[in-house]
Design an enzyme around this catalytic site. Sequence first.
Site, PDB file in Angstrom:
ATOM      1  N   GLU A 127       0.857  -1.126  -0.013  1.00 16.88           N
ATOM      2  CA  GLU A 127      -0.037   0.037   0.021  1.00 16.88           C
ATOM      3  C   GLU A 127       0.840   1.028  -0.008  1.00 16.88           C
ATOM      4  O   GLU A 127       0.637   2.326  -0.485  1.00 16.88           O
ATOM      5  CB  GLU A 127      -0.880   0.093   1.211  1.00 16.88           C
ATOM      6  CG  GLU A 127      -1.811   1.243   1.404  1.00 16.88           C
ATOM      7  CD  GLU A 127      -2.864   1.193   0.352  1.00 16.88           C
ATOM      8  OE1 GLU A 127      -2.797   2.109  -0.629  1.00 16.88           O
ATOM      9  OE2 GLU A 127      -3.671   0.176   0.092  1.00 16.88           O
ATOM     10  N   ILE A 134      -1.804   7.852   1.452  1.00 16.19           N
ATOM     11  CA  ILE A 134      -3.230   7.558   1.041  1.00 16.19           C
ATOM     12  C   ILE A 134      -3.646   6.097   0.689  1.00 16.19           C
ATOM     13  O   ILE A 134      -2.883   5.545   0.091  1.00 16.19           O
ATOM     14  CB  ILE A 134      -3.240   8.622  -0.407  1.00 16.19           C
ATOM     15  CG1 ILE A 134      -2.912  10.014  -0.223  1.00 16.19           C
ATOM     16  CG2 ILE A 134      -4.749   8.347  -1.083  1.00 16.19           C
ATOM     17  CD1 ILE A 134      -2.705  10.599  -1.536  1.00 16.19           C
ATOM     18  N   ASP A 199       9.324   8.494 -11.249  1.00 20.05           N
ATOM     19  CA  ASP A 199       8.696   8.348  -9.994  1.00 20.05           C
ATOM     20  C   ASP A 199       6.874   8.124 -10.369  1.00 20.05           C
ATOM     21  O   ASP A 199       6.496   6.877  -9.903  1.00 20.05           O
ATOM     22  CB  ASP A 199       8.952   9.248  -8.753  1.00 20.05           C
ATOM     23  CG  ASP A 199       8.242   8.801  -7.614  1.00 20.05           C
ATOM     24  OD1 ASP A 199       8.797   7.969  -6.834  1.00 20.05           O
ATOM     25  OD2 ASP A 199       7.051   9.463  -7.290  1.00 20.05           O
ATOM     26  N   LYS A 203       4.455   4.534 -10.158  1.00 21.64           N
ATOM     27  CA  LYS A 203       3.242   4.321  -9.569  1.00 21.64           C
ATOM     28  C   LYS A 203       2.071   3.999 -10.420  1.00 21.64           C
ATOM     29  O   LYS A 203       1.231   3.613 -10.168  1.00 21.64           O
ATOM     30  CB  LYS A 203       3.046   5.557  -8.612  1.00 21.64           C
ATOM     31  CG  LYS A 203       4.160   5.855  -7.620  1.00 21.64           C
ATOM     32  CD  LYS A 203       4.053   7.150  -6.968  1.00 21.64           C
ATOM     33  CE  LYS A 203       5.163   7.398  -5.914  1.00 21.64           C
ATOM     34  NZ  LYS A 203       5.234   8.666  -5.439  1.00 21.64           N
TER      35      LYS A 203
END
Length: 409
Positions: A127, A134, A199, A203
């Site tokens: 996570e 978040i 980055d 994600k």
Amino acid sequence: MLNIGLLGLGTVGTGIVQILEERKKYLEKLIKQEISISKILVKDIDKKRDIEIDKEKLTTDIYEIIEDDNIDIIIEVLGGLDNPYYYIKEALNKGKDVITANKAVVAKHLEELTNLAKAKNKSFLYEASVGGGIPIIKPLKEQVNINQIQEIRGILNGTSNYILTKMISENLDFQEALETSQRLGYAEANPTDDIEGYDTRRKLRILSTIAFKDKIDEEDISCYGINSINFSDIKNIKSMSCTVKLLGTAIVNDNKYYASVEPVIVSQNSYFSKVDDANNLVSFIGDNVGELRFFGEGAGRFPTANAVLSDLIDITSNTYQRNCFLENSELDNINELYRGKYYMRINVKEDTKDKIEKYIVDNEIIEDMIEKKDSIAFTTKLISKKKLEKLIDIFMIDSKNYFVARLEV
């Protein structure tokens, strides 16, 4: 007794230890067993740290943790790629549950490690690898069970968002905003992954793979960062009553998908325009649930540690999704076919200025001219981005001398 092996005692590792100490009684009551961090992997046992820690728990030998049959769960917060990947793989092979905050490892080895965990009947949760504190991965995994996810969009990198916020709000140039970000600890000494979009791409790769139930590689995501934006761009964008954000976007329709990381110019009415500083916002659209939005701090000691410990609770209470998300294998990438409207600024030499202006008119690229001084800045018609890439190639424009952002206004 729940015994934990912690790999790393940096910013996030320290946060994990602190939260566990502060919430120990409550968490133990929640999971109905005692919690102990049995061993912690560090580089230097004698290093001075922000917290008091029993040196007997520190080790520089990974095998003291992996080979310990009493350790149930491995939490990896080292950073880096090769060593953490090896440690996670070895831990799963040894029959241990694994939690990681390492987006580089998850992005590169998501399918392999997920399948290994499934084969070993163990957990592999991550996570904290997307969005810091978040909660986005768990809700997304839950919603794919009852929704066809059609779109994911997000501000996924706090450093780039902080830089753009400062440029817009304080009229700074890029270098000033970057140096401020580095001074405050948002940006690394080498900020390449943040400002060039890598980055965010990692994600987005993780989120879109889960959402679309197909392997979306980093190479399938077009990537353009913010490192060439300058003060004149900010002035032009503000003259449109807009702002600019680095967005990750993935859209699927009729077994075709588009995925990109790029600067996007949004109106002041867009909810993305309200996300300032180092905050993140992620949204996804499902055919049943509609649009869900998740906002919060995208990094930091306690938000990231919080996400790690949420995974810990899910493992101990058996409340996480075990579904295998790779069900599709027929999605086609259509990045090259995608059409949009763009803002472009080019620093031009006097001998090429007229030629470039003629080219963008003759090839039906330009819609409106914004600036015609030391540089030319314009907005385009609805075009393929390949047209702009061809312009760059023909006139051999160096990457430092132009900036492109997609328009959503």
